[in-house]
Design an enzyme around this catalytic site. Structure first.
Site, PDB file in Angstrom:
ATOM      1  N   TYR A  86     -15.270   4.514   7.465  1.00 32.28           N
ATOM      2  CA  TYR A  86     -15.741   2.915   7.116  1.00 32.28           C
ATOM      3  C   TYR A  86     -17.199   2.785   7.507  1.00 32.28           C
ATOM      4  O   TYR A  86     -17.296   1.763   7.980  1.00 32.28           O
ATOM      5  CB  TYR A  86     -14.658   2.119   7.756  1.00 32.28           C
ATOM      6  CG  TYR A  86     -13.344   2.083   6.920  1.00 32.28           C
ATOM      7  CD1 TYR A  86     -13.224   1.329   5.795  1.00 32.28           C
ATOM      8  CD2 TYR A  86     -12.156   2.809   7.524  1.00 32.28           C
ATOM      9  CE1 TYR A  86     -12.048   1.216   5.205  1.00 32.28           C
ATOM     10  CE2 TYR A  86     -10.708   2.722   6.909  1.00 32.28           C
ATOM     11  CZ  TYR A  86     -10.990   2.012   5.543  1.00 32.28           C
ATOM     12  OH  TYR A  86      -9.843   2.059   4.813  1.00 32.28           O
ATOM     13  N   HIS A 136     -12.410   5.025   1.813  1.00 32.80           N
ATOM     14  CA  HIS A 136     -13.088   5.880   2.540  1.00 32.80           C
ATOM     15  C   HIS A 136     -14.085   6.576   2.344  1.00 32.80           C
ATOM     16  O   HIS A 136     -14.175   7.218   0.996  1.00 32.80           O
ATOM     17  CB  HIS A 136     -12.081   7.079   3.381  1.00 32.80           C
ATOM     18  CG  HIS A 136     -10.795   6.480   3.998  1.00 32.80           C
ATOM     19  ND1 HIS A 136      -9.821   7.051   4.290  1.00 32.80           N
ATOM     20  CD2 HIS A 136     -10.566   5.363   4.353  1.00 32.80           C
ATOM     21  CE1 HIS A 136      -8.797   6.594   4.858  1.00 32.80           C
ATOM     22  NE2 HIS A 136      -9.133   5.275   4.663  1.00 32.80           N
ATOM     23  N   HIS A 189       0.805  -1.195   0.229  1.00 35.57           N
ATOM     24  CA  HIS A 189       0.180  -0.255   0.099  1.00 35.57           C
ATOM     25  C   HIS A 189       0.859   1.294  -0.014  1.00 35.57           C
ATOM     26  O   HIS A 189       2.029   1.300   0.809  1.00 35.57           O
ATOM     27  CB  HIS A 189      -0.770  -0.070   1.276  1.00 35.57           C
ATOM     28  CG  HIS A 189      -1.801   1.178   1.421  1.00 35.57           C
ATOM     29  ND1 HIS A 189      -1.897   2.294   1.630  1.00 35.57           N
ATOM     30  CD2 HIS A 189      -3.306   0.819   1.069  1.00 35.57           C
ATOM     31  CE1 HIS A 189      -2.848   2.958   1.504  1.00 35.57           C
ATOM     32  NE2 HIS A 189      -3.618   2.230   1.231  1.00 35.57           N
ATOM     33  N   CYS A 191      -3.989   2.724  -4.844  1.00 37.10           N
ATOM     34  CA  CYS A 191      -4.742   3.562  -3.940  1.00 37.10           C
ATOM     35  C   CYS A 191      -4.913   4.936  -4.508  1.00 37.10           C
ATOM     36  O   CYS A 191      -3.682   5.771  -4.407  1.00 37.10           O
ATOM     37  CB  CYS A 191      -4.418   3.480  -2.340  1.00 37.10           C
ATOM     38  SG  CYS A 191      -5.306   4.565  -1.295  1.00 37.10           S
TER      39      CYS A 191
HETATM   40  C1  DNO Z   1      -6.732   3.545   5.740  1.00 34.45           C
HETATM   41  C2  DNO Z   1      -5.959   2.338   4.983  1.00 34.45           C
HETATM   42  C3  DNO Z   1      -4.805   2.041   5.337  1.00 34.45           C
HETATM   43  C4  DNO Z   1      -4.105   0.549   4.748  1.00 34.45           C
HETATM   44  C5  DNO Z   1      -2.786   0.219   4.945  1.00 34.45           C
HETATM   45  C6  DNO Z   1      -2.603  -1.179   4.432  1.00 34.45           C
HETATM   46  O1  DNO Z   1      -7.721   3.674   5.800  1.00 34.45           O
HETATM   47  O2  DNO Z   1      -5.990   2.382   3.528  1.00 34.45           O
HETATM   48  O3  DNO Z   1      -4.698   1.703   6.810  1.00 34.45           O
HETATM   49  O4  DNO Z   1      -5.166  -0.468   4.970  1.00 34.45           O
HETATM   50  O5  DNO Z   1      -1.982   1.140   4.782  1.00 34.45           O
HETATM   51  O6  DNO Z   1      -1.496  -1.846   5.008  1.00 34.45           O
END
Ligand code: DNO
Length: 359
Positions: free
Chosen positions: A331, A318, A207, A245
């Protein structure tokens, strides 16, 4: 692509599997064993239990987010091999249960960082937001306390209490770790885990660092196309891949996201797709997924994923807190369900448009 939603397990999430199952087009969840800490070995039994619970609800586990990395591995301390061995055992146990995707990150100390969890927008919704001046004027501990008071009583990923227990020592331990060292430590880790990933066909999907720059003086490396390519080439195995992402890479307006996606064909194993609204270069908030509500062209992002034949899991990211929902910030159910539906709509239109063009 396979549309999914993140789910934190029945003990921690306010959203139920039944609700997720009722979002059109969502077939799987992205989940984790949320009561583990980095360094733990995940037992086969607990993985099986989680899997059974998800499958009973008519869904599947499309991937794990996250198996978090112990700080010793990121720092490269003498004891790192113990934690790498434990990580390998966890991967093995996941592989045996047929799990093929593991998302993780290599951010020192923190995970993603936001300065507000409930900024009110003009429509009355509340969203996560980031302001650079606030970061520059606050120390990490204050930040942690501030975040903890705004989580609607939930434990929010990235801000779990265990992270704060050793915060002072950790900052001290990172003092000699610069970006180069972090790259080396990531390479060391990836080389050790690739054999088990090959054996069980597990895609590792790193990520990005969110935001895509150094925060609180800590080094951050997974931030742009150049660095991702370096990371993919240094351990050139197709199981060494990324989570694309948009909400994280998009924090840096210099990142041309459709171009990045196209350059990473074959190594994008997982996608988080969401929009951000920039108020200035140093201040942004997490808008609705819809292009016109934020600063990104979501059609172009989805089109790029379509063009690289992306077949992995994707999830809306999100969401805003809307319709009086009280849930883990980012979430909740409602806005993420809207996000999934919108992304599914874009995908259907792109796919059909492509067919007509071909005729
Ligand atoms: C936040 C997420 C991050 C993600 C981590 C992956 O909402 O996008 O916490 O899960 O960075 O390891």
């Amino acid at each position: 692509m396979e549309m999914t939603l993140r789910w934190f397990g029945s003990k921690f999430d306010t959203v139920t599997l039944k609700q997720i199952r009722q979002i059109p087009g969502v077939t799987g969840v992205i989940t984790t064993l949320y009561d583990t800490v980095p360094g733990d070995i995940w037992s086969s039994e607990s993985i099986r239990e989680l899997k059974a619970e998800v499958e009973e609800a008519g869904l599947k586990i499309a991937g794990i987010e996250s198996v978090n990395i112990h700080e010793s591995i990121k720092i490269g301390s003498n004891d790192r091999d113990i934690y790498i061995d434990n990580y390998i055992k966890t991967l093995e146990n996941l592989g045996k249960e047929g799990i093929k995707l593991v998302c993780y990150n290599f951010m020192p100390v923190f995970d993603w960082t936001r300065t507000e969890l409930d900024r009110v927008r003009s429509d009355g919704s509340t969203v996560l937001a980031y302001n650079q001046e606030t970061i520059d004027s606050i120390n990490p501990e204050e930040m942690f306390n501030h975040i903890s008071n705004h989580t609607n009583g939930t434990v929010i990923p990235g801000w779990e209490p265990y992270r704060m227990e050793k915060i002072k020592d950790l900052f001290e331990m990172y003092k000699d770790v610069d970006e180069e060292r972090l790259f080396e430590n990531l390479k060391y880790f990836l080389e050790k885990i690739m054999p088990v990933c090959n054996k069980y066909d597990i895609n590792m999907a790193i990520h990005p660092d969110d935001p895509a720059w150094s925060v609180f003086g800590l080094p951050r490396i997974i931030i742009n196309k150049k660095n991702i390519l370096r990371m993919l080439n240094m351990v050139d195995d197709r199981h060494n891949g990324i989570t694309f992402c948009s909400g994280s890479y998009g924090t840096n307006l210099e990142n041309d996201m459709p171009d990045m996606i196209r350059a990473l064909k074959g190594r994008v194993h997982f996608a988080h797709v969401r929009n951000l609204k920039f108020n200035s270069k140093d201040d942004f908030e997490e808008a609705a997924h819809l292009s016109s509500d934020g600063s990104f062209d979501m059609y172009e992002i989805m089109k790029a994923l379509y063009d690289i034949d992306f077949t992995g899991p994707i999830r809306p990211d999100h969401g805003r807190m809307i319709w009086d929902e009280v849930a883990m910030p980012g979430y909740g159910l409602y806005d993420r369900a809207l996000g999934a539906t919108y992304l599914n709509g874009l995908w259907e239109a792109i796919k059909k448009g492509d067919k007509y063009e071909a005729k």
